[in-house]
Scaffold this active site. Structure first.
Site, PDB file in Angstrom:
ATOM      1  N   GLY A  37       7.616  -4.823 -44.685  1.00 57.00           N
ATOM      2  CA  GLY A  37       7.755  -6.062 -44.181  1.00 57.00           C
ATOM      3  C   GLY A  37       7.401  -6.110 -42.688  1.00 57.00           C
ATOM      4  O   GLY A  37       7.377  -5.179 -41.865  1.00 57.00           O
TER       5      GLY A  37
ATOM      6  N   ARG B 114       3.969  -3.389 -49.863  1.00 58.95           N
ATOM      7  CA  ARG B 114       5.187  -2.360 -50.230  1.00 58.95           C
ATOM      8  C   ARG B 114       4.659  -1.583 -51.062  1.00 58.95           C
ATOM      9  O   ARG B 114       5.646  -0.762 -51.756  1.00 58.95           O
ATOM     10  CB  ARG B 114       6.296  -3.260 -50.739  1.00 58.95           C
ATOM     11  CG  ARG B 114       6.887  -4.161 -49.523  1.00 58.95           C
ATOM     12  CD  ARG B 114       8.397  -4.626 -49.824  1.00 58.95           C
ATOM     13  NE  ARG B 114       9.148  -5.347 -48.875  1.00 58.95           N
ATOM     14  CZ  ARG B 114       9.698  -5.113 -47.775  1.00 58.95           C
ATOM     15  NH1 ARG B 114       9.768  -3.691 -47.335  1.00 58.95           N
ATOM     16  NH2 ARG B 114      10.206  -6.047 -46.853  1.00 58.95           N
TER      17      ARG B 114
ATOM     18  N   ASN C 288      11.941   2.408 -43.453  1.00 58.60           N
ATOM     19  CA  ASN C 288      12.575   3.414 -44.294  1.00 58.60           C
ATOM     20  C   ASN C 288      11.611   3.879 -45.371  1.00 58.60           C
ATOM     21  O   ASN C 288      11.477   5.177 -45.612  1.00 58.60           O
ATOM     22  CB  ASN C 288      13.936   3.215 -44.722  1.00 58.60           C
ATOM     23  CG  ASN C 288      15.131   3.126 -43.667  1.00 58.60           C
ATOM     24  OD1 ASN C 288      14.948   4.237 -42.862  1.00 58.60           O
ATOM     25  ND2 ASN C 288      15.820   2.111 -43.296  1.00 58.60           N
TER      26      ASN C 288
ATOM     27  N   THR D 120      11.081  -2.379 -37.695  1.00 57.74           N
ATOM     28  CA  THR D 120      11.498  -3.180 -38.510  1.00 57.74           C
ATOM     29  C   THR D 120      12.278  -4.107 -37.663  1.00 57.74           C
ATOM     30  O   THR D 120      13.101  -3.778 -36.957  1.00 57.74           O
ATOM     31  CB  THR D 120      12.583  -2.599 -39.689  1.00 57.74           C
ATOM     32  OG1 THR D 120      13.228  -3.542 -40.251  1.00 57.74           O
ATOM     33  CG2 THR D 120      13.331  -1.370 -39.003  1.00 57.74           C
ATOM     34  N   ILE D 121      12.652  -5.297 -38.236  1.00 48.41           N
ATOM     35  CA  ILE D 121      13.543  -6.274 -37.648  1.00 48.41           C
ATOM     36  C   ILE D 121      15.056  -5.910 -38.003  1.00 48.41           C
ATOM     37  O   ILE D 121      15.860  -5.943 -37.128  1.00 48.41           O
ATOM     38  CB  ILE D 121      13.567  -7.812 -38.178  1.00 48.41           C
ATOM     39  CG1 ILE D 121      13.802  -7.892 -39.691  1.00 48.41           C
ATOM     40  CG2 ILE D 121      12.088  -8.357 -37.680  1.00 48.41           C
ATOM     41  CD1 ILE D 121      14.121  -9.159 -40.164  1.00 48.41           C
ATOM     42  N   ASP D 122      15.249  -5.162 -39.178  1.00 47.38           N
ATOM     43  CA  ASP D 122      16.584  -4.551 -39.509  1.00 47.38           C
ATOM     44  C   ASP D 122      17.212  -3.504 -38.540  1.00 47.38           C
ATOM     45  O   ASP D 122      18.554  -3.517 -38.419  1.00 47.38           O
ATOM     46  CB  ASP D 122      16.501  -3.892 -40.912  1.00 47.38           C
ATOM     47  CG  ASP D 122      16.029  -4.899 -41.868  1.00 47.38           C
ATOM     48  OD1 ASP D 122      16.001  -6.208 -41.608  1.00 47.38           O
ATOM     49  OD2 ASP D 122      15.349  -4.568 -42.874  1.00 47.38           O
TER      50      ASP D 122
ATOM     51  N   ARG E  83      29.279 -25.989 -44.124  1.00 44.33           N
ATOM     52  CA  ARG E  83      27.995 -26.093 -44.570  1.00 44.33           C
ATOM     53  C   ARG E  83      27.264 -24.676 -44.301  1.00 44.33           C
ATOM     54  O   ARG E  83      27.833 -23.778 -43.258  1.00 44.33           O
ATOM     55  CB  ARG E  83      26.955 -27.015 -43.690  1.00 44.33           C
ATOM     56  CG  ARG E  83      27.673 -28.463 -43.933  1.00 44.33           C
ATOM     57  CD  ARG E  83      27.164 -29.100 -45.200  1.00 44.33           C
ATOM     58  NE  ARG E  83      27.419 -30.416 -45.330  1.00 44.33           N
ATOM     59  CZ  ARG E  83      28.523 -30.911 -45.676  1.00 44.33           C
ATOM     60  NH1 ARG E  83      29.252 -30.171 -46.172  1.00 44.33           N
ATOM     61  NH2 ARG E  83      28.530 -32.188 -45.995  1.00 44.33           N
TER      62      ARG E  83
ATOM     63  N   ILE F 110      11.827 -16.912 -40.984  1.00 47.34           N
ATOM     64  CA  ILE F 110      11.764 -17.420 -39.594  1.00 47.34           C
ATOM     65  C   ILE F 110      12.038 -16.150 -38.563  1.00 47.34           C
ATOM     66  O   ILE F 110      11.297 -16.085 -37.635  1.00 47.34           O
ATOM     67  CB  ILE F 110      12.624 -18.464 -39.511  1.00 47.34           C
ATOM     68  CG1 ILE F 110      11.878 -19.934 -40.071  1.00 47.34           C
ATOM     69  CG2 ILE F 110      12.691 -18.735 -37.822  1.00 47.34           C
ATOM     70  CD1 ILE F 110      12.902 -20.975 -40.305  1.00 47.34           C
ATOM     71  N   GLN F 111      13.110 -15.215 -38.978  1.00 50.30           N
ATOM     72  CA  GLN F 111      13.330 -14.205 -38.075  1.00 50.30           C
ATOM     73  C   GLN F 111      12.139 -13.094 -38.067  1.00 50.30           C
ATOM     74  O   GLN F 111      12.137 -12.266 -37.086  1.00 50.30           O
ATOM     75  CB  GLN F 111      14.437 -13.536 -38.686  1.00 50.30           C
ATOM     76  CG  GLN F 111      16.016 -14.098 -38.592  1.00 50.30           C
ATOM     77  CD  GLN F 111      16.610 -13.812 -39.570  1.00 50.30           C
ATOM     78  OE1 GLN F 111      17.864 -13.223 -39.326  1.00 50.30           O
ATOM     79  NE2 GLN F 111      16.664 -14.158 -40.964  1.00 50.30           N
TER      80      GLN F 111
HETATM   81  O1  F6P Z   1      13.113  -5.253 -43.882  1.00 52.31           O
HETATM   82  C1  F6P Z   1      12.718  -6.505 -43.372  1.00 52.31           C
HETATM   83  C2  F6P Z   1      13.208  -7.541 -44.330  1.00 52.31           C
HETATM   84  O2  F6P Z   1      13.039  -8.629 -43.660  1.00 52.31           O
HETATM   85  C3  F6P Z   1      14.872  -7.454 -44.660  1.00 52.31           C
HETATM   86  O3  F6P Z   1      15.662  -8.008 -43.431  1.00 52.31           O
HETATM   87  C4  F6P Z   1      14.880  -8.274 -45.838  1.00 52.31           C
HETATM   88  O4  F6P Z   1      15.937  -8.001 -46.778  1.00 52.31           O
HETATM   89  C5  F6P Z   1      13.616  -7.834 -46.397  1.00 52.31           C
HETATM   90  O5  F6P Z   1      12.604  -7.506 -45.465  1.00 52.31           O
HETATM   91  C6  F6P Z   1      12.743  -9.073 -47.200  1.00 52.31           C
HETATM   92  O6  F6P Z   1      11.727  -8.260 -48.069  1.00 52.31           O
HETATM   93  P1  F6P Z   1      10.386  -9.077 -48.462  1.00 52.31           P
HETATM   94  O7  F6P Z   1       9.490  -9.288 -47.354  1.00 52.31           O
HETATM   95  O8  F6P Z   1       9.885  -7.999 -49.473  1.00 52.31           O
HETATM   96  O9  F6P Z   1      10.892 -10.250 -49.380  1.00 52.31           O
END
Ligand code: F6P
Length: 337
Positions: free
Chosen positions: A10, A72, A109, A131-133, A256, A263-264
């Protein structure tokens, strides 16, 4: 030396700054040649590559996404492109044909797993975590995380006013895959009242009670921040959607939900991410120049260093229950489930 660079998995803010860091340091300081490999490991299978020189590097610090493209593709796993080919053998041959002395793999990862397998095949690799994660083991922080947290925090800030006007519970789901770093950091920075992470099991009755207690204390609205990776009993629903429905059922409070989503991963990287990516890119080239292959660049404390890629592969960095932000959050009355 002639090195290849690829970006896989990603995308996230800061990747282009890392590519720039690799290239500028390799070209200017070490006199290396740099070849950009397109679309992650796909480009190593298709030999879709370009020479990267100074003319390719303008404006990259603030530009999001990756100029090399990403995918990926995991060449050591089933599926993906060229399913009938012996992909590891093809990659090895293509790297020899392209005369590449080392491949810089920028990724998360999945990329670290592939990089470790490439090393085992005798291919020289140095990797850079992104990674943003923020869930890559061995580094305190990955670039992309700070930018994503700042986007999520801004979104939470914007939910406060509408939550207050309507006396509602607002649930916001943020990304993070199987870990809760984005939820914790944006949730605390945005003043979340309930923050649910995959690492901490929650009980919906506790969550409901915490929200009712707030009303009893005269708080007319609440913000609930939910990590996408929390366990729910309905896998077809977004975590945020599921939690919002459960809260309304449990408490009767009008609720809600918002799913922040991709967007993140967008927008210009923060200055922190630009500088971290630049430092990591430069250090990757230093490792190559010193023939220290098989290393992943890492931030430890405030120092750039490196760890063995084999130690990273197969692991994930989770939020600890003893994290300062959780300890302080609990003391301040934040409900973690
Ligand atoms: O690893 C970054 C991430 O944005 C995760 O936060 C999210 O679960 C995943 O990628 C979404 O993956 P994809 O871009 O394959 O939909």
């Amino acid at each position: 030396m002639r090195i290849g660079v690829l970006t896989s998995g990603g995308d996230c803010p800061g990747i282009n700054a890392a590519i720039r860091g690799v290239c500028k340091s390799a070209l200017n300081h070490y006199g290396m040649e740099v070849i950009g490999i397109h679309s992650g490991f796909e480009g190593l299978l298709t030999k879709e590559v370009d020479v990267l020189d100074e003319s390719s590097l303008s404006g990259l610090l603030s530009q999001n996404g990756t100029i090399l493209g990403s995918s990926r593709e995991q060449p050591f796993k089933r599926g993906g492109i060229m399913p009938d080919a012996d992909k590891p053998a093809l990659i090895k041959k293509n790297i020899q044909d392209l005369r590449l002395d080392c491949i810089v793999c920028i990724g998360g990862n999945g990329t670290m797993d592939t990089a470790a397998k490439m090393m085992a095949l005798g291919i020289n690799v140095v990797s850079i975590p992104k990674t943003i994660d923020n869930d890559v083991w061995g580094t305190d922080t990955t670039f992309g995380f700070d930018s994503a947290v700042s986007v999520a925090t801004d979104a939470i800030d914007r939910l406060h006013s509408t939550a207050s006007s309507h006396k509602r519970v607002m649930v916001i789901e943020v990304m993070g895959h199987k870990s809760g770093w984005i939820a914790l950091y944006s949730g605390m920075a945005g003043g979340g009242d309930v923050i649910l992470l995959p690492e901490i099991p929650y009980n919906i009755t506790n969550v409901g009670n915490a929200l009712i207690d707030r009303i009893k204390k005269g708080k007319s609205y609440s913000i609930v921040v939910v990590a996408e990776g929390i366990k729910t009993s309905n896998s077809r629903k977004h975590a945020g959607e599921y939690i919002a429905e459960e809260i309304e059922y449990e408490t009767g409070i009008e609720t809600r939900q918002t799913v922040l989503g991709y967007i993140q991963r967008g927008g210009a990287p923060t200055s922190f991410d630009r500088n971290l990516a630049t430092r990591m890119g430069g250090h990757a080239v230093e490792l190559i120049a010193n023939q220290r292959f098989g290393r992943m660049v890492a931030l430890q404390g405030n120092k750039i260093s490196s760890v063995d890629i084999r130690d990273v592969a197969g692991k994930q960095k989770y939020v600890s229950d003893r994290d300062d932000l959780i300890v302080e959050g609990r003391r301040m009355g934040v409900c973690f489930g």
